[in-house]
Scaffold this motif. Structure first.
Motif, PDB file in Angstrom:
ATOM      1  N   GLU A   6       0.770  -1.318   0.168  1.00  0.00           N
ATOM      2  CA  GLU A   6       0.016  -0.062   0.059  1.00  0.00           C
ATOM      3  C   GLU A   6       0.938   1.183   0.174  1.00  0.00           C
ATOM      4  O   GLU A   6       2.071   1.387   0.596  1.00  0.00           O
ATOM      5  N   GLN A   7       0.282   2.362  -0.755  1.00  0.00           N
ATOM      6  CA  GLN A   7       1.045   3.364  -0.597  1.00  0.00           C
ATOM      7  C   GLN A   7       0.071   4.649  -0.920  1.00  0.00           C
ATOM      8  O   GLN A   7      -1.098   4.483  -1.432  1.00  0.00           O
ATOM      9  N   ARG A   8       0.594   5.836  -0.678  1.00  0.00           N
ATOM     10  CA  ARG A   8      -0.451   7.086  -0.924  1.00  0.00           C
ATOM     11  C   ARG A   8       0.081   7.593  -2.105  1.00  0.00           C
ATOM     12  O   ARG A   8       1.087   7.860  -2.725  1.00  0.00           O
ATOM     13  N   VAL A  10      -1.354  10.170  -5.457  1.00  0.00           N
ATOM     14  CA  VAL A  10      -2.008  11.380  -5.378  1.00  0.00           C
ATOM     15  C   VAL A  10      -1.981  11.489  -7.005  1.00  0.00           C
ATOM     16  O   VAL A  10      -0.887  11.399  -7.521  1.00  0.00           O
ATOM     17  N   HIS A  29      -5.285   0.606  -3.667  1.00  0.00           N
ATOM     18  CA  HIS A  29      -4.121   1.742  -3.089  1.00  0.00           C
ATOM     19  C   HIS A  29      -5.250   2.624  -2.623  1.00  0.00           C
ATOM     20  O   HIS A  29      -6.286   2.891  -3.414  1.00  0.00           O
ATOM     21  N   ASP A  30      -5.011   3.434  -1.784  1.00  0.00           N
ATOM     22  CA  ASP A  30      -6.035   4.748  -1.582  1.00  0.00           C
ATOM     23  C   ASP A  30      -5.377   5.681  -2.473  1.00  0.00           C
ATOM     24  O   ASP A  30      -3.892   6.134  -2.512  1.00  0.00           O
ATOM     25  N   THR A  32      -5.799   9.745  -3.972  1.00  0.00           N
ATOM     26  CA  THR A  32      -6.563  11.315  -3.950  1.00  0.00           C
ATOM     27  C   THR A  32      -6.429  11.680  -5.456  1.00  0.00           C
ATOM     28  O   THR A  32      -5.464  12.030  -5.827  1.00  0.00           O
ATOM     29  N   LEU A  94      -1.141  18.017   0.328  1.00  0.00           N
ATOM     30  CA  LEU A  94      -1.371  16.786   0.349  1.00  0.00           C
ATOM     31  C   LEU A  94      -0.064  15.892   0.245  1.00  0.00           C
ATOM     32  O   LEU A  94       0.800  16.175  -0.832  1.00  0.00           O
ATOM     33  N   TYR A  96       2.408  12.520  -0.309  1.00  0.00           N
ATOM     34  CA  TYR A  96       2.307  11.366  -1.338  1.00  0.00           C
ATOM     35  C   TYR A  96       3.523  10.599  -1.390  1.00  0.00           C
ATOM     36  O   TYR A  96       4.464  11.108  -0.927  1.00  0.00           O
ATOM     37  N   ASP A  97       3.329   9.270  -1.593  1.00  0.00           N
ATOM     38  CA  ASP A  97       4.381   8.315  -1.882  1.00  0.00           C
ATOM     39  C   ASP A  97       4.748   8.313  -3.463  1.00  0.00           C
ATOM     40  O   ASP A  97       5.959   8.295  -3.651  1.00  0.00           O
TER      41      ASP A  97
END
Length: 358
Positions: A6-8, A10, A29-30, A32, A94, A96-97
């Motif tokens: 999992e990673q952020r 954007v 993954h989440d 945005t 925001l 992010y990864d």
């Protein structure tokens, strides 16, 4: 193949590239998704909107349903690439990864005096529709641009509003990028619809009374600008490596050459492929890029991005169209489909695009 740790993520931009990338990555993954629009703009059908024939396209929330996507209705105004942060116009920051930069392109005025003040870009198609609808009387429309966007706009408007006089203004030849058969059919349709053609007429100024060109002034009540596009400037402003046009330079996995934690897709990316060359801006390349990135970020591929051209297509009003076969490098073949066959082929391709987004 990469894992789905999992990673952020954007994603900036909800056009064809950004939305498909978000949907693919949002499986595990989440994500945005940052874009001010509530609904899909469906850019390749803006000419229909301008002519009063468009409809409301799907809401981004509906297209994102079933994925782990949060849609932030805002614009990215600043990027801190070292700090892995995106600053939005509502003040939100925001982290992010991984960042997917898919802000696409916008109308290029090229410093033509009066163009930004007195011409209406295709992005404001709904405004053009209102101006035509609310006009006291039929008048003259001048469409600046002899490429695909200008041709589709001129033919759609001429067919939908036969009481208006429509002109198309080109610095070179209208449809000059198509094969001789393709150009001949485009000219035939323009003649049938009563569109006045002004070729070899570079616009030097736009006034409230119409464009002035190297071939003389052209009187118009409304001037529509479909001359060319330029990448959104944020990539260059933020420090991503870009080419001479401002498109981000990427490797064969669509990663920024200067910042590998940033992936770039769509009109914002300068993608150069062996035997193909640098891909042109457009839906035809943006959608596959977004689909590829979605799979890459979701761990379903680690292969390099590949692409080859097959066709170019044009709407020429509601009753005609052009399907131009091309070589893998986008150079023209002599074969074209026109008339009803061309229209149905274009409609099928446009339907495929919307289906892919859904």
């Amino acid at each position: 193949m990469s894992t789905t740790t999992e990673q952020r993520i954007v994603v900036l931009g909800a056009g064809y590239a950004g939305l498909t990338a978000a949907k693919g990555a949002g499986r595990h993954h989440d994500v945005t998704l940052v874009a001010p629009e509530q609904r899909l703009l469906h850019r390749i059908r803006q000419h229909e909107t301008a002519a009063g024939r468009g409809r409301d396209w799907p809401a981004i929330a509906d297209l994102a349903r079933g994925r782990r996507i949060q849609h932030r209705r805002a614009r990215a105004v600043e990027l801190d690439l070292d700090g892995h942060k995106a600053v939005l116009d509502d003040g939100t920051v925001l982290g992010y990864d991984t960042l997917v930069y898919a802000l696409g392109s916008r109308t290029a005025w090229h410093g033509v005096p009066g163009a930004a003040e007195h011409a209406h870009p295709v992005e404001r198609a709904a405004e053009v529709r209102r101006l035509i609808r609310d006009a006291d009387r039929p008048g003259t429309l001048a469409v600046v641009g002899g490429g695909a966007t200008g041709i589709e706009l001129a033919t759609e408007l001429a067919e939908a509003h036969p009481d208006w006089r429509v002109r198309i203004v080109a610095a070179g030849q209208v449809g000059g990028g198509y094969s001789p058969k393709g150009r001949a059919h485009i000219r035939k349709v323009l003649d049938r619809l009563g569109v006045a053609v002004h070729e070899d007429a570079t616009v030097t100024e736009v006034t409230p009374d119409g464009p002035r060109t190297t071939a003389g002034p052209i009187t118009a009540d409304l001037t529509l600008w479909a001359a060319s596009l330029e990448p959104h400037p944020l990539a260059a402003e933020a420090g991503l490596a870009v080419d001479e046009r401002g498109r981000a330079l990427v490797d064969n996995h669509l990663r920024s050459l200067s910042h590998p934690d940033v992936h770039v897709a769509g009109d914002a990316a300068a993608v150069t492929l062996p035997g193909i060359g640098t891909l042109r801006m457009g839906c035809a390349t943006a959608l596959p890029m977004g689909q590829y990135l979605g799979k890459l970020l979701d761990g379903r591929t680690d292969e390099p991005f590949g692409y080859r051209y097959v066709v170019q297509c044009l709407s020429l009003g509601r009753r005609d169209g052009l399907l131009q076969l091309v070589h893998p490098d986008d150079s023209m073949k002599p074969t074209v489909l026109t008339g009803t066959a061309g229209r149905l082929a274009k409609a099928g391709i446009v339907g495929f695009v919307l289906g892919a987004l859904k």
